[in-house]
Design an enzyme around this catalytic site. Structure first.
Site, short mmCIF file in Angstrom:
data_model
loop_
_atom_site.label_atom_id
_atom_site.label_comp_id
_atom_site.label_asym_id
_atom_site.label_seq_id
_atom_site.Cartn_x
_atom_site.Cartn_y
_atom_site.Cartn_z
N GLU A 31 0.73 -1.25 0.14
CA GLU A 31 0.04 0.31 0.73
C GLU A 31 0.60 1.13 0.06
O GLU A 31 1.06 1.94 -0.62
CB GLU A 31 -0.93 -0.07 1.20
CG GLU A 31 -2.32 1.07 1.07
CD GLU A 31 -3.24 1.20 2.31
OE1 GLU A 31 -4.01 1.63 2.79
OE2 GLU A 31 -2.71 0.20 3.63
N VAL A 32 2.24 0.88 0.59
CA VAL A 32 2.91 2.34 1.04
C VAL A 32 3.63 2.10 -0.11
O VAL A 32 3.96 3.95 -0.99
CB VAL A 32 3.27 2.82 2.23
CG1 VAL A 32 4.82 3.65 2.05
CG2 VAL A 32 3.11 2.36 3.15
N TYR A 33 3.61 1.10 -0.71
CA TYR A 33 5.11 1.44 -1.85
C TYR A 33 4.14 1.97 -2.99
O TYR A 33 4.15 2.78 -3.86
CB TYR A 33 5.21 -0.07 -2.65
CG TYR A 33 6.11 -0.27 -4.01
CD1 TYR A 33 7.70 0.44 -3.55
CD2 TYR A 33 5.50 -0.42 -4.98
CE1 TYR A 33 8.01 0.24 -5.11
CE2 TYR A 33 6.19 -0.08 -6.17
CZ TYR A 33 7.77 -0.06 -6.17
OH TYR A 33 8.28 0.18 -7.53
N LEU A 80 29.85 -24.23 -21.67
CA LEU A 80 30.39 -24.60 -20.56
C LEU A 80 31.02 -26.10 -20.84
O LEU A 80 29.71 -26.63 -20.95
CB LEU A 80 30.08 -24.51 -18.92
CG LEU A 80 29.93 -23.09 -18.36
CD1 LEU A 80 29.71 -23.71 -16.82
CD2 LEU A 80 31.57 -22.50 -18.45
N GLU A 108 29.15 -22.18 -7.71
CA GLU A 108 27.96 -21.31 -7.56
C GLU A 108 26.80 -22.23 -8.65
O GLU A 108 27.65 -23.78 -9.43
CB GLU A 108 27.97 -20.35 -8.19
CG GLU A 108 28.28 -20.21 -9.68
CD GLU A 108 28.40 -18.81 -9.82
OE1 GLU A 108 28.32 -17.69 -9.00
OE2 GLU A 108 28.57 -18.83 -11.03
N LYS A 110 24.35 -23.63 -10.76
CA LYS A 110 24.04 -23.48 -12.41
C LYS A 110 22.12 -23.37 -12.64
O LYS A 110 21.69 -24.70 -12.65
CB LYS A 110 24.23 -24.23 -13.01
CG LYS A 110 24.62 -24.18 -15.16
CD LYS A 110 25.27 -25.84 -15.47
CE LYS A 110 24.70 -25.66 -17.19
NZ LYS A 110 23.68 -25.04 -17.36
N ASP A 112 18.73 -22.58 -14.41
CA ASP A 112 18.49 -23.96 -15.26
C ASP A 112 17.10 -22.13 -16.25
O ASP A 112 15.92 -21.83 -15.94
CB ASP A 112 17.68 -24.56 -15.97
CG ASP A 112 17.10 -25.66 -16.60
OD1 ASP A 112 17.52 -25.06 -17.70
OD2 ASP A 112 16.47 -26.34 -17.16
N ARG A 131 22.86 -13.95 -24.99
CA ARG A 131 23.51 -14.63 -25.47
C ARG A 131 23.79 -15.02 -26.88
O ARG A 131 25.50 -15.19 -26.86
CB ARG A 131 23.79 -16.57 -24.60
CG ARG A 131 24.87 -17.16 -25.16
CD ARG A 131 24.66 -18.25 -24.45
NE ARG A 131 26.51 -19.03 -24.31
CZ ARG A 131 26.76 -19.26 -25.85
NH1 ARG A 131 25.61 -20.08 -26.91
NH2 ARG A 131 27.81 -20.05 -25.42
N TYR A 217 25.91 -14.26 -12.57
CA TYR A 217 27.04 -15.70 -12.13
C TYR A 217 28.25 -15.33 -12.62
O TYR A 217 29.16 -16.23 -12.25
CB TYR A 217 26.46 -16.83 -13.16
CG TYR A 217 26.43 -16.63 -15.06
CD1 TYR A 217 27.48 -16.23 -15.08
CD2 TYR A 217 25.17 -16.80 -15.56
CE1 TYR A 217 27.27 -16.66 -16.95
CE2 TYR A 217 25.42 -16.55 -16.37
CZ TYR A 217 26.22 -16.44 -17.10
OH TYR A 217 25.72 -16.66 -18.57
N LYS A 304 27.09 -31.36 -14.11
CA LYS A 304 25.28 -31.52 -13.82
C LYS A 304 24.95 -32.55 -13.01
O LYS A 304 26.02 -33.11 -12.70
CB LYS A 304 24.92 -32.00 -14.92
CG LYS A 304 25.21 -31.61 -15.91
CD LYS A 304 25.33 -29.71 -16.36
CE LYS A 304 23.57 -29.93 -16.81
NZ LYS A 304 24.04 -30.12 -17.94
N CYS A 398 10.46 -49.80 -46.07
CA CYS A 398 10.84 -47.67 -45.95
C CYS A 398 9.25 -47.13 -45.78
O CYS A 398 8.48 -47.36 -46.58
CB CYS A 398 11.24 -47.16 -46.21
SG CYS A 398 11.35 -44.76 -45.87
N CYS A 401 8.47 -44.61 -48.44
CA CYS A 401 8.56 -44.51 -50.25
C CYS A 401 8.34 -45.86 -50.20
O CYS A 401 8.68 -46.13 -50.91
CB CYS A 401 10.04 -44.08 -50.72
SG CYS A 401 11.48 -45.47 -50.09
N CYS A 414 16.79 -47.37 -45.82
CA CYS A 414 16.65 -47.33 -46.92
C CYS A 414 17.37 -46.75 -47.76
O CYS A 414 17.87 -45.77 -47.62
CB CYS A 414 15.22 -45.84 -46.66
SG CYS A 414 14.62 -45.36 -48.14
N CYS A 419 14.36 -41.62 -52.29
CA CYS A 419 12.90 -41.74 -50.85
C CYS A 419 12.93 -39.58 -50.33
O CYS A 419 13.93 -39.22 -50.03
CB CYS A 419 13.12 -41.92 -49.63
SG CYS A 419 12.72 -42.13 -48.40
#
Length: 652
Positions: A31-33, A80, A108, A110, A112, A131, A217, A304, A398, A401, A414, A419
């Protein structure tokens, strides 16, 4: 509110935001913010010239972009090397200690998410770049300014790149997907996809609504004088960025393993998704000395987390046909969430594996997913069977084909060059540099030609006319003529290139040269025992050549008649030298193109191959030698610099 009051209000709002979004420790109420925020907004609406660049109101994107331009990073963003277990970590440490024994390690999480590079000049955020390929990415500055944990201004005044990962917290991800579901929209597969998709919205207000979080990072270009990476990162956090939930400096394998185990154990309790731990040499001077391979920094590795296993049901098996005609079975499974990713497919490799594991339709199976590796079925729960399961039949024709498949036991292929499943990829390969080297005939052009029905086989390339090309989007007179000239210039190629361009299974550049040197155009009539007698050939390679010729003889003869490839000139036997009869691998940047060096070595009787093994005799390396050099060193293969190679042979 006057100007001074406005400035103080902006500073106070930024302090509130810092405690809320960075420290996770609110010092006021919503509220104040909100009340103060609207007072600032009201002042800015009537005093546009006074608006401060770092005002929180500037974080709300309201200008929709037509698209993103490209921008270069000041220094390259590297990917990496991955290790997946303690043995892999030990190998990396052994390799790293050879470069410098007196080092410690900064560990540290990694994250995702989606990688991002922030560039600050004179304390202000000037650019935010994805990136991309590591050298350049997309310029998304306006979107990134909406991320509350990204500082718009920092106390550091020199130019600096601050790298990090943009993530969506798990609870926010669940909330977004729930809202999308209610609106009838497709849900995001995982937080990483949601992060990347949110960053690249043309409408920054959508990015703003997603509550993205930036977690630094590392740094790129900078003037910082810290001697340790851990010190440098503490400084970055002090500039107003979020700290990781866990980090530490370790002196050896035991301490690295200890923090890794804690991170792995507690990963589910962290608000963001993690897929491992990053280990970096802490000493900056050692990092500089170690440098980089072609792909990765030598001073850092991604450790990992273990693969995640889940039970699901095999619904059906579909068949995919690749460029060389190999038919690969793919398992379609009941959609299963594995660590934030919904898995619906799993690799089966080949039908021998299906038989060996006795995989049946409707089976309950355990699938394993590790990082970005394609999930695979590792076990069938036979005790769960109820009798409704169906055995998988090995195909004989196949699926695309209808041609008879070549059954090599492990592989089904095949061999029909026309094909449809093979055509696009076979044309791309046909035109590639190691084959006919047709400039301008890349992936997108081939796909456009095929989709328009202009090219349905390799042979159709030689019937192309300018009028057909000009009907396609993106083609103008000059581009069309350049492509036709490049196709014409492919005629009269070396015969080994012609063989290589056919895309025969198991027959690459080296084998094509061997076939060409021995038989020339007579390779289509070579007998099995004659082919097996060639150096480096075995029964499987011979069978592949014979079956390919049997199915495609007419096409081979037509192409040969069009291209008129040059019959091989019998090369004089090389005089005795250190490379005669030896297996050689090239790696790194040379003073001349690798093709020239390769030709030079082949003239000396060497066999230049692409990968390092125990059978490799020499690795010749240039600048930025990469993993091939590292593997050669670990196998004890003789490694020579380009200069040493020239000195040994007295050439160049």
């Amino acid at each position: 509110m006057n100007l001074e009051q406005y400035k103080k209000a902006v500073e106070l709002l930024n302090l509130y935001s810092y405690h809320y979004y960075v420290l996770d420790n609110p010092i006021t109420t919503d509220e104040v913010y909100d009340k103060l925020y609207h007072e600032v907004l009201e002042y800015e609406e009537s005093h546009e010239d006074d608006i401060l660049a770092f005002s929180p109101t500037q974080r709300v994107g309201d200008v929709i972009s037509d698209g993103f331009s490209k921008a270069s990073h000041l220094s390259r963003m590297w990917s990496l090397e991955d290790v997946f277990d303690s043995e892999g970590l030990e190998k990396w440490l052994t390799k790293t200690y050879k470069l410098d024994k007196h080092i410690t390690f900064y560990c540290e999480p990694k994250y995702d998410g989606a990688s991002l590079n922030l560039i600050y000049e004179n304390g202000e955020l000037t650019q935010a770049i994805t990136r991309g390929d590591g050298v350049e990415g997309e310029l998304i500055t306006q979107n990134v300014k909406t991320i509350r944990s990204v500082a718009l201004t920092i106390a550091h005044k020199d130019k600096i790149e601050i790298r990090g990962e943009v993530v969506i917290y798990k609870d926010e991800f669940a909330k977004i997907n729930k809202e999308r579901l209610l609106r009838g929209e497709a849900v995001f597969a995982n937080p990483r996809n949601a992060s990347a998709g949110s960053l690249r919205q043309l409408d920054p207000s959508i990015t703003a609504s997603r509550n993205l979080v930036f977690l630094p990072y590392g740094v790129g270009e900078n003037t910082l004088e810290h001697k340790l990476l851990s010190q440098k990162m503490e400084y970055i956090y002090s500039l107003g960025f979020k700290k990781p939930p866990i980090r530490g400096v370790c002196k050896d394998f035991t301490e690295i393993e200890a923090i890794y185990e804690v991170m792995k154990r507690d990963r589910d309790s962290y608000p963001m998704m993690l897929d491992g731990m990053v280990v970096k040499v802490d000493e900056i001077s050692s990092q500089i000395d170690m440098g980089y391979t072609v792909k990765n920094p030598r001073f850092s590795v991604a450790y990992k987390f273990p693969a995640v296993e889940k039970i699901t049901t095999l619904k059906k098996i579909i068949l995919q046909v690749g460029r060389t005609g190999v038919v690969t079975p793919v398992a379609i499974v009941k959609p299963t969430n594995i660590d934030g990713v919904v898995v619906e497919r799993a690799t089966l490799h080949n039908f021998d594996e299906i038989d060996r594991k006795d995989i049946r339709l409707k089976d309950k199976v355990i699938i394993l997913r590790s990082g970005d590796v394609i999930p695979k079925i590792i076990k069938v729960l036979t005790h769960e069977r109820d009798g409704s399961e169906v055995k998988v039949q090995r195909p004989t024709t196949c699926p695309v084909c209808g041609s008879e498949l070549l059954d090599e036991g492990v592989l089904l292929k095949c061999q029909n060059l026309t094909c449809e499943a093979r055509v696009i990829n076979s044309i791309i390969y046909f035109a590639s540099k190691p084959c006919l080297n047709i400039d301008g005939l890349g992936n997108k052009i081939v796909e456009a030609l095929f989709d328009a029905g202009v090219v349905k086989s390799v042979l159709d390339l030689f019937d192309l006319k300018s009028s057909k090309l000009l009907m396609l989007e993106g083609f103008k007179e000059k581009k069309a003529q350049n492509l036709l000239s490049a196709i014409e210039n492919a005629k009269g190629c070396d015969y080994w290139r012609f063989i290589n361009s056919l895309g025969i299974e198991h027959i690459g550049e080296v084998a094509s040269k061997t076939l060409s040197a021995r038989f020339g155009s007579g390779f289509i009539d070579a007998a099995k025992d004659e082919i097996i007698a060639l150096e480096g050939f075995g029964e499987e390679m011979a069978e592949s050549v014979l079956e390919f010729v049997r199915v495609n003889r007419d096409t081979i003869l037509k192409l040969q008649n069009i291209l008129r490839p040059l019959e091989p000139v019998q090369r004089e036997e090389a005089k005795e030298n250190p490379f005669k009869g030896k297996s050689v691998v090239l790696t790194g940047s040379m003073s001349e193109s690798r093709d020239i060096i390769k030709e030079m070595l082949e003239s000396l009787g060497a066999k230049v191959v692409s990968s390092v093994s125990k059978k490799t005799d020499f690795v010749i390396y240039g600048e930025d030698a990469g993993s091939k050099y590292d593997k050669a060193m670990s196998l004890g293969v003789v490694c020579l610099s380009e200069e040493e190679m020239r000195d040994v042979t007295k050439i160049g």
